[in-house]
Design a protein around this motif. Structure first.
Motif, PDB file in Angstrom:
ATOM      1  N   TYR A   1       0.845  -1.194   0.000  1.00  0.00           N
ATOM      2  CA  TYR A   1       0.000   0.000   0.000  1.00  0.00           C
ATOM      3  C   TYR A   1       0.884   1.250   0.000  1.00  0.00           C
ATOM      4  O   TYR A   1       0.639   2.212  -0.737  1.00  0.00           O
ATOM      5  N   ALA A   2       1.933   1.213   0.809  1.00  0.00           N
ATOM      6  CA  ALA A   2       2.863   2.344   0.848  1.00  0.00           C
ATOM      7  C   ALA A   2       3.587   2.485  -0.487  1.00  0.00           C
ATOM      8  O   ALA A   2       3.846   3.598  -0.954  1.00  0.00           O
TER       9      ALA A   2
ATOM     10  N   ALA B   1       2.313   1.700  -3.358  1.00  0.00           N
ATOM     11  CA  ALA B   1       1.320   2.295  -4.264  1.00  0.00           C
ATOM     12  C   ALA B   1       1.214   3.797  -4.012  1.00  0.00           C
ATOM     13  O   ALA B   1       1.093   4.583  -4.954  1.00  0.00           O
ATOM     14  N   ASP B   2       1.290   4.185  -2.749  1.00  0.00           N
ATOM     15  CA  ASP B   2       1.294   5.618  -2.438  1.00  0.00           C
ATOM     16  C   ASP B   2       2.518   6.297  -3.039  1.00  0.00           C
ATOM     17  O   ASP B   2       2.434   7.412  -3.562  1.00  0.00           O
TER      18      ASP B   2
ATOM     19  N   GLY C   1       2.162   7.079  -6.477  1.00  0.00           N
ATOM     20  CA  GLY C   1       1.355   8.291  -6.588  1.00  0.00           C
ATOM     21  C   GLY C   1       2.171   9.540  -6.349  1.00  0.00           C
ATOM     22  O   GLY C   1       2.152  10.463  -7.166  1.00  0.00           O
TER      23      GLY C   1
ATOM     24  N   SER D   1      -3.967   9.724   0.834  1.00  0.00           N
ATOM     25  CA  SER D   1      -3.763   8.436   1.490  1.00  0.00           C
ATOM     26  C   SER D   1      -4.067   8.526   2.981  1.00  0.00           C
ATOM     27  O   SER D   1      -3.785   9.541   3.613  1.00  0.00           O
TER      28      SER D   1
ATOM     29  N   ARG E   1      -2.427   7.342   5.116  1.00  0.00           N
ATOM     30  CA  ARG E   1      -1.141   7.546   5.781  1.00  0.00           C
ATOM     31  C   ARG E   1      -0.860   9.030   5.977  1.00  0.00           C
ATOM     32  O   ARG E   1      -0.011   9.403   6.768  1.00  0.00           O
TER      33      ARG E   1
ATOM     34  N   ASN F   1      -8.741   6.562  -0.551  1.00  0.00           N
ATOM     35  CA  ASN F   1      -7.526   7.146  -1.128  1.00  0.00           C
ATOM     36  C   ASN F   1      -7.725   7.401  -2.624  1.00  0.00           C
ATOM     37  O   ASN F   1      -7.500   6.529  -3.456  1.00  0.00           O
TER      38      ASN F   1
ATOM     39  N   ARG G   1      -6.279  10.105  -4.157  1.00  0.00           N
ATOM     40  CA  ARG G   1      -5.222  10.968  -4.670  1.00  0.00           C
ATOM     41  C   ARG G   1      -4.005  10.117  -5.065  1.00  0.00           C
ATOM     42  O   ARG G   1      -3.805   9.852  -6.248  1.00  0.00           O
ATOM     43  N   GLU G   2      -3.261   9.626  -4.063  1.00  0.00           N
ATOM     44  CA  GLU G   2      -2.072   8.816  -4.367  1.00  0.00           C
ATOM     45  C   GLU G   2      -2.401   7.621  -5.260  1.00  0.00           C
ATOM     46  O   GLU G   2      -1.599   7.219  -6.086  1.00  0.00           O
ATOM     47  N   GLN G   3      -3.584   7.018  -5.012  1.00  0.00           N
ATOM     48  CA  GLN G   3      -3.883   5.791  -5.748  1.00  0.00           C
ATOM     49  C   GLN G   3      -4.936   5.990  -6.836  1.00  0.00           C
ATOM     50  O   GLN G   3      -5.501   5.031  -7.333  1.00  0.00           O
ATOM     51  N   CYS G   4      -5.205   7.271  -7.163  1.00  0.00           N
ATOM     52  CA  CYS G   4      -6.146   7.482  -8.265  1.00  0.00           C
ATOM     53  C   CYS G   4      -5.768   8.717  -9.100  1.00  0.00           C
ATOM     54  O   CYS G   4      -5.195   8.576 -10.165  1.00  0.00           O
TER      55      CYS G   4
ATOM     56  N   TRP H   1      -3.489  10.952  -9.020  1.00  0.00           N
ATOM     57  CA  TRP H   1      -2.088  11.193  -9.363  1.00  0.00           C
ATOM     58  C   TRP H   1      -1.513  10.177 -10.344  1.00  0.00           C
ATOM     59  O   TRP H   1      -0.449  10.375 -10.900  1.00  0.00           O
ATOM     60  N   VAL H   2      -2.197   9.055 -10.487  1.00  0.00           N
ATOM     61  CA  VAL H   2      -1.590   7.990 -11.291  1.00  0.00           C
ATOM     62  C   VAL H   2      -2.357   7.681 -12.575  1.00  0.00           C
ATOM     63  O   VAL H   2      -1.945   6.818 -13.336  1.00  0.00           O
TER      64      VAL H   2
END
Lengths: 276, 149, 656
Positions: free
Chosen positions: B19-20, B22-23, B26, C70, C72, C96, C98-101, C103-104
């Motif tokens: 998960y990290a 994947a972050d 991003g 995220s 996190r 999530n 942003r990081e996983q959608c 932005w990618v």
């Protein structure tokens, strides 16, 4: 016949001198080739004991009947080598105290039955190791070979065809000595992991979960397969999984009563060629 | 005219590594295929085979399970236990006709953002080539249709 | 009936540029059980959080989903906002997007569709979230500092000076680390040992610091506030309690030609030795591998020479078990092996040395007493070539990153050389001069303008011997042509790399590391001194290449983190732990075996008369760390994991 007579005598002896409170064996069933479980508590009942090559059922599941062993008295039981392995697994999973079990071991070739040497589970370790190293040449399952040769699509169709007959009667579960859970996952409805309707999807999920829960624990006694009223070849899946754990982790289920459950343990260098 | 096939892929990942990772993909603004839906669990040890079956029931054409590399598990051993389960479960699926190419396993660390992006792309392409999991869809359809006498 | 609030954050343009937030909010508003579905530019901002709180109160929400960055990043922020609005913080989930959608992905429709799936599955999850309370655990107020270099010393002193107990563990026989090896330090040119050794002494004498040198961490168990650490005290063969550090033993030791680690091979030491004159503790150790007695059972010269009988050849490694509340990792760095640069001739030509070796030459306490002399013949070099980035910023052979300190120390070397050899000529091959820092650029300018260091912008391709001189061929990219420079000595500014065992060590203490083996901080910008593991902090070059001021700043920062932790009576821990359904547990104990923390015990279930009915698994909430490995094992589905329950995951998957 001689083996049967000898064992009748032995059971009577152990019952009368109080070594065991009961013996679990076989008696005639509804047809000549079928046997029923027999629970021998008296000398008279011992006379009903039948022991021949048709005594196929692995009786070990009866030992975990609630309360049977809680008085810490000994129980005798007639077991083939697979049944002895079941006893070891049940002991390794803390379902019974192996010291309470007196084993009347037997095996058969063709129609001939012969006794196995030993009384306690540990007496059979050498025999079980021998079976692990040199598995008896059972008749090659032509069906298993056929399935292994199929491509994924064909295998899928084959099993869906088989599973489509499943009634979810759970006879396989009831017959299996390893299915001792007080509540089976299939009966858990919060959440309902396994679809309980007898759609093929639910049937598939049930059979997959069952096979997964038996991986590394099944001794291929065949109880489930014989129990299935619609003749789904469940043994094939179990055989395949037994091969997987022995090839992958050198795990021969039920080798001893102190064996670690294969899916609750690991080795740091377990194979991982399939991991990306 | 039918829509071009867009694979649906569900990924079960541990929160500490994949998960990290994947972050990180991003935050590094890497681009990858939008076909994967991630389910976050504390550890690969928590990822039950049931999850995989449910993802297939939800119509996934592919499932990815990913966590920390051996030795890196935040919980020290979770991934070692997971690895054994995966191996057994994978064999079981294979034997019952679920192609192993549709259920994949990987190790992706918190530092491997680019591995994550690359893997998602390659997995998506692989599943695209395999096409929709029609056989399973048939089963799902059966559960949805009213019972007939 | 669930009343879920969905809050879709634009994150400025970060999310809104790729996800149609308006459409998403509208779609989520239609989803069963969703009472509120709104969008906003920055939900993490103060007015953003206020609007979330207001929505919770006004609508009496039973749970919320924040669709934003995220978890996190801001899970803690929004959980706090929930608590402030009177909603149990564990009824908040983060989607999530942003990081996983955003932005990618590049296609807005696809990204929006994916975001909708993500949010929907979190809505389904949060509907099944339970009210949870954080678990309270006690704090052991004792810090462990691993590494006795400048970062470790600073952290230990700061914590100890604040009145808390510290155990400082150093692998080598003496404190000091790399800083003790340096000559003078940039940008002030003050003597390294002059500022370092008083700290070493202060540490050793501090009443709150327990110093364990020649010791290594064997194992670390437990968790924040409650670590259990086992330390191996390597056998010194010298009794620390009686030894006075007189040094008679080393004088008498017949093995005198061992290459000194402290002097980077430029000096020699004996088999019983203290690494350097100012060692703390100033007590020798016997180097078993080189000792004659340990090799063939004869000698014992040191024992004979010791008047107080402090030498004991039968000494064994010992173990010390410590209860620790927080850990500071300050294990430092090493310099990269230069052997891979055959073109620079390291190892082939004795007068090609590393920057650290130059430090030893320039140090007053070094093998040449501070004179710059060539290792080959002891002559003063008339020309020295310095090669920067010998390993750094070189993806093909070395490491990709910049080692950060080399530009500065090379300038310093050129200055020291100029100060000691007035006629000497220093040529420096460089890629860029990176001199960001207080007084740093001024310092490099001084090297160029006052001490006449000649900087050549370009890389070196070849080094060979011609008539007893070393010839260095490089390119001057400013002139655009190749140059050849004569050199009596060549100094390589080698890359800073992690300690050789950095990755294994990270596994021992359970922290994350990057592809090189530098330890990962919890967040590069916002939490740069915390490791990925709660209660473990990072100081100095074990995290990334750092100079002395940076290492010290970070060390002091870890001390403040440790002290903040120790200021609490009790800690709150995430209530993500396993729970067992005792009614359905079959007592197979597979979970006991599978648990990495020995957190599962056997519990007796008795009837009224006290008769044992059965045994079931009991999860000790203090020990359970919440991995869920037992839950997956449990065939009867009796075990479950709070925060990630079977019901929640089922709903999450079915919501996709």
């Amino acid at each position: 016949m001689i083996t049967q007579e000898k064992y009748r005598t032995t059971v009577k002896e152990l019952l009368s001198n109080g070594t065991i409170k009961m013996a679990i064996g076989y008696k005639p069933g509804s047809t000549p080739d079928r046997r029923r479980p027999l629970f021998i508590r008296t000398l008279e009942e011992a006379d009903q004991l039948v022991l021949d090559s048709t005594c196929m059922t692995n009786l070990s599941g009866y030992l975990v009947t609630e309360g049977l062993l809680s008085d810490e008295k000994r129980v005798g039981i007639f077991l083939r080598p697979e049944g002895i392995r079941s006893i070891n697994i049940l002991a390794a999973e803390y379902q019974l105290n192996v010291d309470q079990i007196i084993i009347f071991g037997f095996d058969s070739t063709g129609r001939e039955v012969r006794p196995l040497q030993g009384r306690n589970a540990e007496d059979f370790t050498a025999l079980l190791s021998e079976i692990k190293e040199n598995p008896p040449v059972i008749h090659k399952e032509p069906l298993l070979e056929r399935i292994e040769k199929m491509n994924a699509k064909e295998r899928f169709d084959f099993w869906q065809e088989e599973f489509s007959r499943c009634l979810k009667c759970y006879a396989c579960r009831q017959a299996c000595p390893m299915c001792y859970c007080r509540r089976c996952i299939v009966d858990s409805n919060q959440p309902q992991w396994v679809n309980t309707s007898s759609h093929t999807l639910g049937n598939f999920e049930w059979n997959i979960v069952r096979a997964f829960h038996l991986s590394g624990r099944c001794v291929q006694c065949g109880n489930c397969d014989r129990g299935c009223p619609v003749n789904i070849p469940l043994r094939l899946i179990n055989q395949r999984m037994a091969k997987e754990v022995i090839d992958g982790f050198d795990h021969f289920a039920g080798l001893s009563s102190t064996q670690e459950p294969v899916l609750a343990s690991f080795k740091k260098d377990d194979t991982e060629t399939f991991i990306l | 005219m039918s829509e071009p096939f867009e694979p649906k892929i569900v990924a079960f990942v541990c929160t500490y590594c994949t998960y990290a990772g994947a972050d990180l993909a991003g935050t590094s603004r890497l681009k990858y295929a939008p076909n994967v839906r991630i389910v976050r669990l504390p550890c690969t040890g928590r990822i039950s085979p049931m999850f995989i079956l449910k993802a297939l029931q939800k119509g996934a054409d592919g499932v990815l399970v990913s966590g920390c590399h051996p030795g890196d598990c935040h919980f020290t051993h979770g991934n070692y236990h997971a690895r054994r389960r995966w191996m057994v479960f994978r064999a079981l699926l294979d034997f019952t006709g679920i192609p192993p190419e549709r259920v994949m396993f990987s190790w992706i660390s918190a530092a491997e953002g680019s591995k994550f992006a690359d893997l998602i792309n390659s997995v998506t392409e692989d599943i695209r080539k395999l096409g929709p999991f029609d056989q399973y869809q048939e089963l799902i359809k059966e559960t949805e249709s009213p019972a007939t006498l | 009936m669930a009343k879920i609030g969905v809050f879709i954050c634009h994150c400025g343009e970060n999310i809104a540029a790729k996800v149609d937030c308006t459409k998403l909010a509208a779609a989520m508003g239609e989803h069963p059980g969703v009472a509120v579905s709104v969008e906003y530019k920055y939900f993490c901002s103060d007015p953003g959080q206020e609007s979330v709180k207001k929505a919770i109160r006004d609508n009496n929400l039973s749970g919320i989903v924040i669709a934003a960055c995220s978890p996190r990043m801001h899970e803690a922020t929004f959980r706090k906002a929930c608590a402030e609005a009177g909603l149990n913080p564990y009824l908040c989930e983060i989607a999530n997007i942003r990081e996983q959608c955003s932005w990618v992905h590049t296609d807005k429709d696809m990204a929006t569709a994916k975001a909708a799936d993500i949010v929907r599955s979190m809505v389904e999850k949060v509907k099944r979230n339970n009210i949870l309370q954080p678990i309270e655990v006690p704090v052991t107020r004792r810090a462990l500092v691993i590494g006795g270099g400048i970062a470790g010393l600073q952290a230990a002193l700061d914590i100890a000076n604040a009145g808390q107990e510290v155990v400082l563990v150093e692998r080598e026989p003496s404190l000091g680390g790399h800083m003790a090896q340096l000559s003078e330090t940039f940008p002030t040119l003050d003597c390294s040992q002059c500022i370092m050794t008083p700290r070493m002494v202060e540490t050793a004498q501090h009443p709150n610091i327990r110093l364990l040198t020649y010791a290594e961490i064997e194992s670390v168990d437990g968790y924040i506030g409650n670590f259990k650490v086992r330390v191996r005290m390597k056998a010194r063969y010298v009794d620390m309690n009686t030894c006075t550090g007189c040094g008679d033993c080393s004088t008498k030791c017949p093995v005198k030609k061992i290459s000194s680690e402290f002097d980077c091979g430029l000096g020699k030491r004996t088999a019983i030795y203290t690494p350097f004159a100012q060692s703390v503790p100033n007590m020798p150790v016997i180097d078993k591998a080189n000792c004659i007695y340990f090799k063939n059972g004869k000698c014992k010269m040191c024992q004979k020479s010791c008047q107080i009988n402090a030498i004991n050849f039968d000494m064994q490694d010992e173990f010390i078990d410590l209860e620790i509340g927080a850990i500071v990792v300050a294990t430092g760095f090493q310099i990269q092996n230069t052997a891979l640069y055959g073109e620079y001739g390291y190892g082939k030509f004795p007068d090609v040395i590393t920057g650290l070796q130059f430090e030893r030459l320039a140090s007053a306490s070094g093998p040449t007493a501070g004179k710059i002399l060539r290792p080959s013949d002891g002559k003063e070099p008339e020309t020295v070539v310095f090669i920067q980035c010998a390993g750094s910023r070189d993806p093909s052979k070395g490491v990709r990153y910049c080692s950060k300190i080399c530009c500065m120390y090379t300038a310093k070397h050129a200055m020291l050389y100029a100060h000691k050899m007035h006629d000497g000529k220093a040529n420096i091959f460089y890629m860029d001069i990176r001199a960001a820092g207080k007084g740093y650029d001024e310092f490099t300018r001084r090297a160029i303008e006052e001490d006449e260091a000649s900087y050549i912008r370009g890389r070196v391709s070849k080094l060979w011997l011609e008539n007893g001189k070393m010839m260095v061929r490089g390119v001057d990219t400013l002139l655009g042509k190749p140059v050849t420079v004569v050199a009596d000595m060549v100094v390589l500014a080698t890359a800073m790399v992690p300690q050789p065992n950095a990755k294994e060590f990270a596994k021992t203490i359970g922290i994350a590391y990057d592809e090189y083996g530098f330890y990962n901080e919890a967040h590069l910008k916002l939490r740069p001194v915390e490791s990925s593991t709660a209660g473990v902090f990072l100081a100095g070059a074990c995290q990334s290449p750092k100079d002395i001021p940076d290492s010290i700043s970070q060390a002091s920062a870890t001390a403040s983190k440790v002290l903040a932790l120790f200021s609490k009576e009790k800690l709150e821990r995430e209530p993500v732990i396993a729970i067992n359904n005792e009614a359905t547990c079959a007592g197979c104990w597979g979970c006991v075996l599978a648990c990495p923390y020995n957190a599962i015990e056997k519990k007796d279930i008795r009837d009224r008369s006290g008769k044992l009915i059965k045994q079931v698994a009991y999860v000790n909430p203090g020990l359970c760390q919440g991995c869920g490995t037992c839950v997956t094992f449990c065939r009867s589905n009796s075990l479950d994991l709070a925060g990630f329950t079977e019901k929640q995951i089922f709903a999450e998957v079915m919501g996709l």
